[in-house]
Write a protein that holds these residues in place. Structure first.
Motif, PDB file in Angstrom:
ATOM      1  N   THR A   1      -3.888  -7.260  -1.456  1.00  0.00           N
ATOM      2  CA  THR A   1      -4.723  -7.421  -2.643  1.00  0.00           C
ATOM      3  C   THR A   1      -4.270  -8.702  -3.336  1.00  0.00           C
TER       4      THR A   1
ATOM      5  N   ARG B   1      -6.214  -5.989   6.185  1.00  0.00           N
ATOM      6  CA  ARG B   1      -7.440  -6.226   5.418  1.00  0.00           C
ATOM      7  C   ARG B   1      -7.071  -6.929   4.117  1.00  0.00           C
ATOM      8  N   THR B   2      -8.026  -7.620   3.539  1.00  0.00           N
ATOM      9  CA  THR B   2      -7.796  -8.298   2.264  1.00  0.00           C
ATOM     10  C   THR B   2      -8.854  -7.875   1.262  1.00  0.00           C
ATOM     11  N   ARG B   3      -8.497  -8.002   0.013  1.00  0.00           N
ATOM     12  CA  ARG B   3      -9.455  -7.792  -1.063  1.00  0.00           C
ATOM     13  C   ARG B   3      -8.966  -8.587  -2.270  1.00  0.00           C
TER      14      ARG B   3
ATOM     15  N   THR C   1      -4.345   1.480   7.438  1.00  0.00           N
ATOM     16  CA  THR C   1      -4.537   0.047   7.295  1.00  0.00           C
ATOM     17  C   THR C   1      -3.681  -0.506   6.166  1.00  0.00           C
ATOM     18  N   THR C   2      -3.039  -1.637   6.417  1.00  0.00           N
ATOM     19  CA  THR C   2      -2.330  -2.355   5.365  1.00  0.00           C
ATOM     20  C   THR C   2      -3.309  -3.317   4.710  1.00  0.00           C
ATOM     21  N   TRP C   3      -3.300  -3.288   3.381  1.00  0.00           N
ATOM     22  CA  TRP C   3      -4.177  -4.130   2.568  1.00  0.00           C
ATOM     23  C   TRP C   3      -3.363  -5.167   1.823  1.00  0.00           C
TER      24      TRP C   3
END
Length: 133
Positions: A18, A55-57, A14-16
């Motif tokens: 941030t 995905r994000t964070r 998965t690519t995140w």
């Protein structure tokens, strides 16, 4: 033993994205607004990433304060990138997510220049090779 890294349905990592939630653009004065520029960008990136394969964070302070707003794009085993001097607007958020989606489909994390969204081309600050296995 740590948690297993997230992977997509096809087994790729998965690519995140941030997003620094504490970034403040030049001229920001405490008390002027109820949210930081980083929080505004984070909300827009999160919305743009809904329903995608990235995905994000949020993270407090990516230590690029002189170049805010900042985001990092990373996946296990791939080249990672830091982008800075970003505007907290929907066009920038869409461009960040578009780039991250290209990153996600790349085996190495290297995205050809022709696939970089115009909105972020002048905003790459650093790149980091993947850690050795």
């Amino acid at each position: 033993m740590g948690a297993m890294p997230a992977s997509t349905a096809d087994g790729t990592m998965t690519t995140w994205i941030t997003i620094c939630e504490t970034c403040r653009l030049n001229g920001w004065v405490p008390g002027d607004i109820s949210t930081t520029d980083g929080e505004r960008l984070a909300a827009l990136v999160e919305a743009a990433a809904q329903g995608t394969d990235v995905r994000t964070r949020r993270h407090p302070c990516l230590m690029g304060c002189s170049q805010g707003c900042n985001v990092a794009i990373q996946a296990e085993g791939k080249m990672a990138y830091t982008l800075g001097r970003l505007d907290p607007d929907s066009a920038t958020a869409a461009a960040i997510v578009a780039y991250a989606r290209h990153h996600a489909t790349s085996d190495s994390g290297v995205v050809p220049w022709r696939d970089w969204p115009e909105r972020i081309k002048a905003h790459f600050v650093t790149r980091h090779p993947p850690l050795p296995r």
